[in-house]
Design a protein around this motif. Structure first.
Motif, PDB file in Angstrom:
ATOM      1  N   ILE A 177       0.851  -1.188   0.000  1.00 12.10           N
ATOM      2  CA  ILE A 177       0.000   0.000   0.000  1.00 12.10           C
ATOM      3  C   ILE A 177       0.886   1.237   0.000  1.00 12.10           C
ATOM      4  CG2 ILE A 177      -1.984   1.134   1.049  1.00 12.10           C
ATOM      5  CD1 ILE A 177      -2.550  -1.365   2.664  1.00 12.10           C
ATOM      6  N   ASP A 178       0.599   2.158  -0.918  1.00  9.08           N
ATOM      7  CA  ASP A 178       1.326   3.423  -1.005  1.00  9.08           C
ATOM      8  C   ASP A 178       0.341   4.580  -0.875  1.00  9.08           C
ATOM      9  OD1 ASP A 178       3.889   2.319  -1.451  1.00  9.08           O
ATOM     10  OD2 ASP A 178       3.396   2.013  -3.566  1.00  9.08           O
ATOM     11  N   ARG A 179       0.641   5.493   0.034  1.00  8.64           N
ATOM     12  CA  ARG A 179      -0.154   6.718   0.214  1.00  8.64           C
ATOM     13  C   ARG A 179       0.840   7.873   0.199  1.00  8.64           C
ATOM     14  NH1 ARG A 179      -5.410   7.370   1.702  1.00  8.64           N
ATOM     15  NH2 ARG A 179      -5.422   5.101   1.826  1.00  8.64           N
ATOM     16  N   LEU A 180       1.012   8.455  -0.982  1.00  7.75           N
ATOM     17  CA  LEU A 180       2.090   9.402  -1.216  1.00  7.75           C
ATOM     18  C   LEU A 180       1.531  10.709  -1.767  1.00  7.75           C
ATOM     19  CD1 LEU A 180       4.344   6.946  -3.278  1.00  7.75           C
ATOM     20  CD2 LEU A 180       4.197   7.109  -0.778  1.00  7.75           C
ATOM     21  N   GLY A 181       2.241  11.797  -1.495  1.00 10.42           N
ATOM     22  CA  GLY A 181       1.813  13.072  -2.038  1.00 10.42           C
ATOM     23  C   GLY A 181       2.784  14.177  -1.698  1.00 10.42           C
ATOM     24  N   PRO A 182       2.535  15.359  -2.238  1.00 11.68           N
ATOM     25  CA  PRO A 182       3.415  16.504  -1.977  1.00 11.68           C
ATOM     26  C   PRO A 182       3.175  17.069  -0.588  1.00 11.68           C
ATOM     27  CG  PRO A 182       1.582  17.151  -3.367  1.00 11.68           C
ATOM     28  CD  PRO A 182       1.473  15.666  -3.199  1.00 11.68           C
ATOM     29  N   PRO A 183       3.984  18.019  -0.160  1.00 12.15           N
ATOM     30  CA  PRO A 183       3.779  18.654   1.144  1.00 12.15           C
ATOM     31  C   PRO A 183       2.372  19.207   1.290  1.00 12.15           C
ATOM     32  CG  PRO A 183       5.907  19.271   0.247  1.00 12.15           C
ATOM     33  CD  PRO A 183       5.202  18.508  -0.837  1.00 12.15           C
ATOM     34  N   LEU A 184       1.883  19.217   2.532  1.00  7.92           N
ATOM     35  CA  LEU A 184       0.502  19.584   2.811  1.00  7.92           C
ATOM     36  C   LEU A 184       0.222  21.053   2.541  1.00  7.92           C
ATOM     37  CD1 LEU A 184      -0.153  17.749   6.188  1.00  7.92           C
ATOM     38  CD2 LEU A 184      -0.950  17.090   3.937  1.00  7.92           C
ATOM     39  N   ASP A 185      -1.029  21.326   2.124  1.00 14.22           N
ATOM     40  CA  ASP A 185      -1.501  22.702   2.037  1.00 14.22           C
ATOM     41  C   ASP A 185      -2.495  22.993   3.155  1.00 14.22           C
ATOM     42  OD1 ASP A 185      -3.639  21.196   1.252  1.00 14.22           O
ATOM     43  OD2 ASP A 185      -3.921  22.144  -0.702  1.00 14.22           O
ATOM     44  N   ARG A 186      -2.447  22.162   4.201  1.00 10.32           N
ATOM     45  CA  ARG A 186      -3.296  22.358   5.375  1.00 10.32           C
ATOM     46  C   ARG A 186      -2.443  22.160   6.620  1.00 10.32           C
ATOM     47  NH1 ARG A 186      -4.287  17.143   7.325  1.00 10.32           N
ATOM     48  NH2 ARG A 186      -3.979  15.504   5.771  1.00 10.32           N
ATOM     49  N   GLU A 187      -2.932  22.666   7.748  1.00 11.96           N
ATOM     50  CA  GLU A 187      -2.187  22.535   8.990  1.00 11.96           C
ATOM     51  C   GLU A 187      -2.526  21.224   9.684  1.00 11.96           C
ATOM     52  OE1 GLU A 187      -2.757  25.833  11.571  1.00 11.96           O
ATOM     53  OE2 GLU A 187      -2.129  27.330  10.095  1.00 11.96           O
TER      54      GLU A 187
ATOM     55  N   SER B 274       3.942   9.131   2.580  1.00 13.34           N
ATOM     56  CA  SER B 274       4.870  10.242   2.321  1.00 13.34           C
ATOM     57  C   SER B 274       4.134  11.539   2.044  1.00 13.34           C
ATOM     58  CB  SER B 274       5.770   9.907   1.126  1.00 13.34           C
ATOM     59  OG  SER B 274       6.660  10.974   0.853  1.00 13.34           O
ATOM     60  N   ARG B 275       4.735  12.625   2.520  1.00 11.54           N
ATOM     61  CA  ARG B 275       4.306  13.967   2.141  1.00 11.54           C
ATOM     62  C   ARG B 275       5.397  14.659   1.317  1.00 11.54           C
ATOM     63  NH1 ARG B 275       3.229  15.508   8.172  1.00 11.54           N
ATOM     64  NH2 ARG B 275       1.145  14.710   8.627  1.00 11.54           N
ATOM     65  N   LEU B 276       6.289  13.881   0.718  1.00  9.77           N
ATOM     66  CA  LEU B 276       7.433  14.453   0.018  1.00  9.77           C
ATOM     67  C   LEU B 276       7.434  14.192  -1.487  1.00  9.77           C
ATOM     68  CD1 LEU B 276      10.343  13.630   2.505  1.00  9.77           C
ATOM     69  CD2 LEU B 276       9.066  15.770   2.267  1.00  9.77           C
ATOM     70  N   THR B 277       6.542  13.348  -1.973  1.00  8.09           N
ATOM     71  CA  THR B 277       6.566  13.005  -3.395  1.00  8.09           C
ATOM     72  C   THR B 277       5.802  14.046  -4.207  1.00  8.09           C
ATOM     73  OG1 THR B 277       4.552  11.672  -3.311  1.00  8.09           O
ATOM     74  CG2 THR B 277       6.612  10.558  -2.805  1.00  8.09           C
ATOM     75  N   GLN B 278       6.221  14.245  -5.438  1.00  2.44           N
ATOM     76  CA  GLN B 278       5.568  15.220  -6.303  1.00  2.44           C
ATOM     77  C   GLN B 278       4.494  14.588  -7.180  1.00  2.44           C
ATOM     78  OE1 GLN B 278       5.956  18.523  -5.884  1.00  2.44           O
ATOM     79  NE2 GLN B 278       7.167  17.767  -4.144  1.00  2.44           N
ATOM     80  N   GLN B 279       4.070  13.388  -6.786  1.00  2.00           N
ATOM     81  CA  GLN B 279       2.935  12.723  -7.429  1.00  2.00           C
ATOM     82  C   GLN B 279       2.021  12.213  -6.326  1.00  2.00           C
ATOM     83  OE1 GLN B 279       3.865   9.093  -9.470  1.00  2.00           O
ATOM     84  NE2 GLN B 279       1.854   8.917 -10.438  1.00  2.00           N
ATOM     85  N   LYS B 280       0.728  12.458  -6.458  1.00  2.00           N
ATOM     86  CA  LYS B 280      -0.225  11.953  -5.474  1.00  2.00           C
ATOM     87  C   LYS B 280      -0.599  10.523  -5.843  1.00  2.00           C
ATOM     88  CE  LYS B 280      -4.468  13.124  -2.995  1.00  2.00           C
ATOM     89  NZ  LYS B 280      -5.583  14.113  -2.850  1.00  2.00           N
ATOM     90  N   VAL B 281      -0.350   9.601  -4.926  1.00  2.00           N
ATOM     91  CA  VAL B 281      -0.569   8.176  -5.169  1.00  2.00           C
ATOM     92  C   VAL B 281      -1.358   7.603  -4.003  1.00  2.00           C
ATOM     93  CG1 VAL B 281       0.540   5.916  -5.436  1.00  2.00           C
ATOM     94  CG2 VAL B 281       1.571   7.951  -6.482  1.00  2.00           C
ATOM     95  N   ARG B 282      -2.395   6.838  -4.328  1.00  2.00           N
ATOM     96  CA  ARG B 282      -3.179   6.118  -3.315  1.00  2.00           C
ATOM     97  C   ARG B 282      -3.470   4.730  -3.886  1.00  2.00           C
ATOM     98  NH1 ARG B 282      -1.777  10.194  -1.201  1.00  2.00           N
ATOM     99  NH2 ARG B 282      -3.000  11.747  -0.042  1.00  2.00           N
ATOM    100  N   ASN B 283      -2.516   3.815  -3.750  1.00  2.00           N
ATOM    101  CA  ASN B 283      -2.604   2.514  -4.413  1.00  2.00           C
ATOM    102  C   ASN B 283      -2.508   1.356  -3.429  1.00  2.00           C
ATOM    103  OD1 ASN B 283      -2.785   3.764  -6.891  1.00  2.00           O
ATOM    104  ND2 ASN B 283      -0.634   3.445  -7.430  1.00  2.00           N
TER     105      ASN B 283
ATOM    106  N   VAL C  11      -5.423  -1.751  -7.038  1.00  2.00           N
ATOM    107  CA  VAL C  11      -6.486  -0.819  -6.679  1.00  2.00           C
ATOM    108  C   VAL C  11      -5.943   0.597  -6.714  1.00  2.00           C
ATOM    109  CG1 VAL C  11      -8.085  -0.113  -4.855  1.00  2.00           C
ATOM    110  CG2 VAL C  11      -7.571  -2.544  -5.195  1.00  2.00           C
ATOM    111  N   ASP C  12      -6.686   1.487  -7.359  1.00  2.00           N
ATOM    112  CA  ASP C  12      -6.364   2.911  -7.363  1.00  2.00           C
ATOM    113  C   ASP C  12      -7.488   3.621  -6.612  1.00  2.00           C
ATOM    114  OD1 ASP C  12      -6.091   5.661  -7.952  1.00  2.00           O
ATOM    115  OD2 ASP C  12      -5.090   5.230  -9.847  1.00  2.00           O
ATOM    116  N   PHE C  13      -7.176   4.096  -5.391  1.00  2.00           N
ATOM    117  CA  PHE C  13      -8.202   4.738  -4.578  1.00  2.00           C
ATOM    118  C   PHE C  13      -8.645   6.075  -5.156  1.00  2.00           C
ATOM    119  CE2 PHE C  13      -6.140   2.077  -1.247  1.00  2.00           C
ATOM    120  CZ  PHE C  13      -7.272   1.390  -0.820  1.00  2.00           C
ATOM    121  N   ILE C  14      -7.755   6.769  -5.864  1.00  2.00           N
ATOM    122  CA  ILE C  14      -8.099   8.073  -6.420  1.00  2.00           C
ATOM    123  C   ILE C  14      -9.013   7.917  -7.633  1.00  2.00           C
ATOM    124  CG2 ILE C  14      -7.209  10.176  -7.483  1.00  2.00           C
ATOM    125  CD1 ILE C  14      -4.642   9.773  -5.857  1.00  2.00           C
TER     126      ILE C  14
END
Length: 339
Positions: free
Chosen positions: A160-170, A225-234, A246-249
């Motif tokens: 399971i991978d849940r990856l994405g860029p740095p947050l735009d929320r607190e 991760s909050r460091l990847t430049q691709q949003k992944v939810r697999n 499975v692709d959750f997105i």
């Protein structure tokens, strides 16, 4: 609890009758979405919202046709509330809500103290209240297909991978508590076996990977991760007879089944062929948050267990804390055997 008029009709088993009066406590990025969905949901009246930032509460209330009010007033008129405040405040607000005989859906992670979480679970049981924890990915439509398929499989591995860029929320939660908890919850719901070993490593608090071994010989790997430049939810499940991707997105599922190799003759030449068989089940697409809230309302009105119980959330939280200690403590991660 009651309606704004102070009168509420109860069913014979002491459960509130539909439509329910609902409120949202905390209307930041997630709470605002809860307010939106509740305002659109049949069998629910959004009677109010509250927030430490009064201006924000007023703005959200105006947007979704309800009232901003104090927490004490909201708990006096609501049957159910969603608690979407920072994790450190979950326990006190959930307790206050249940002591007012209000059913609660609290965002993940459930609490920041396991023993306090157990106390809240007991309080819900003692008062006959529904206490659901917001592990929203369980309500992604793809999980309906996955839950139908997995029980009949001899699972080898889950990734399971849940990856994405740095947050735009607190958020005050690290990547384990903010993101990985979703996938620990999914993993435990899919593997009916005990954990025999866990290891975890981190780049820092923004990127963590964990590995699991189970007593049925299945293994798993979970990365957040909050460091990847691709949003992944697999999610990928490897079994002896097939592989499920499975692709959750995108909300889609692919099932790659074992194919049979064969030799065929073409124009007198003997050729080897190994065709791949891929099945793409039909997914009834829908917004996971709406499905989660509808499920919560159904649990409240019927008195059945919610899909994600406090006990489920505590099991997930306990493992998340182990991973934190392995990956984020100031020492090298080493494998720890389950007791």
């Amino acid at each position: 609890m009651g309606t704004a008029a102070g009168i509420h009709v109860m069913s014979q088993d002491n459960r509130p009758s539909s439509p329910l009066d609902a409120g949202v406590i905390g209307v930041g990025s997630m709470g605002r979405n809860h307010a939106r969905v509740l305002s659109e949901t049949l069998d629910v009246n959004l009677v109010g919202v509250t927030d430490a930032d009064g201006g924000r509460a007023e703005a959200v209330a105006a947007e979704y046709g309800t009232r901003a009010m104090s927490r004490s007033l909201l708990l006096s008129v609501a049957d159910v509330v969603v608690v979407a405040v920072p994790t450190e405040y979950h326990a006190d607000i959930v307790r206050e809500s249940m002591e007012a005989d209000v059913h609660v859906l609290v965002e993940k992670p459930f609490v920041d103290d396991l023993e306090v979480g157990r106390e809240l679970a007991r309080l819900a049981d003692d008062r006959g209240l529904t206490l659901q924890v917001g592990h929203i990915e369980q309500f992604n439509p793809v999980m309906d297909v996955v839950r139908d398929i997995v029980p009949g499989l001899d699972v080898v591995a889950i990734d399971i991978d849940r990856l994405g860029p740095p947050l735009d929320r607190e958020t005050s939660d690290n990547v384990v508590m903010d993101l990985m908890v979703h996938d620990i919850d999914i993993l435990f719901s899919l593997v009916d076996a005990d954990v025999t070993g866990v290891s975890a490593v981190a780049h820092d608090e923004q990127h963590v990977a964990a590995q699991f071994a189970f007593d049925n010989h299945a293994i798993a790997s979970v990365t957040a991760s909050r460091l990847t430049q691709q949003k992944v939810r697999n999610l990928s499940i490897t079994a002896h007879t097939r592989r499920i991707n499975v692709d959750f997105i995108a909300q889609n599922v692919e099932i790659h089944r074992r194919s049979v190799p064969e030799y065929i003759t073409t124009d007198g030449d003997l050729q080897y062929r190994h065709e791949s068989v891929v099945e793409r089940p039909t997914i009834q697409n829908g917004e996971p948050l709406k499905r989660e809230l509808v499920s919560f309302v159904d649990a409240v009105t019927t008195g059945t267990d919610p899909q994600v119980t406090a006990a489920d959330a505590l099991e997930t939280l306990e493992m998340a804390e182990r991973i934190e200690s392995l990956a984020l403590a100031p020492k090298d991660s080493i494998e720890v055997q389950a007791e």
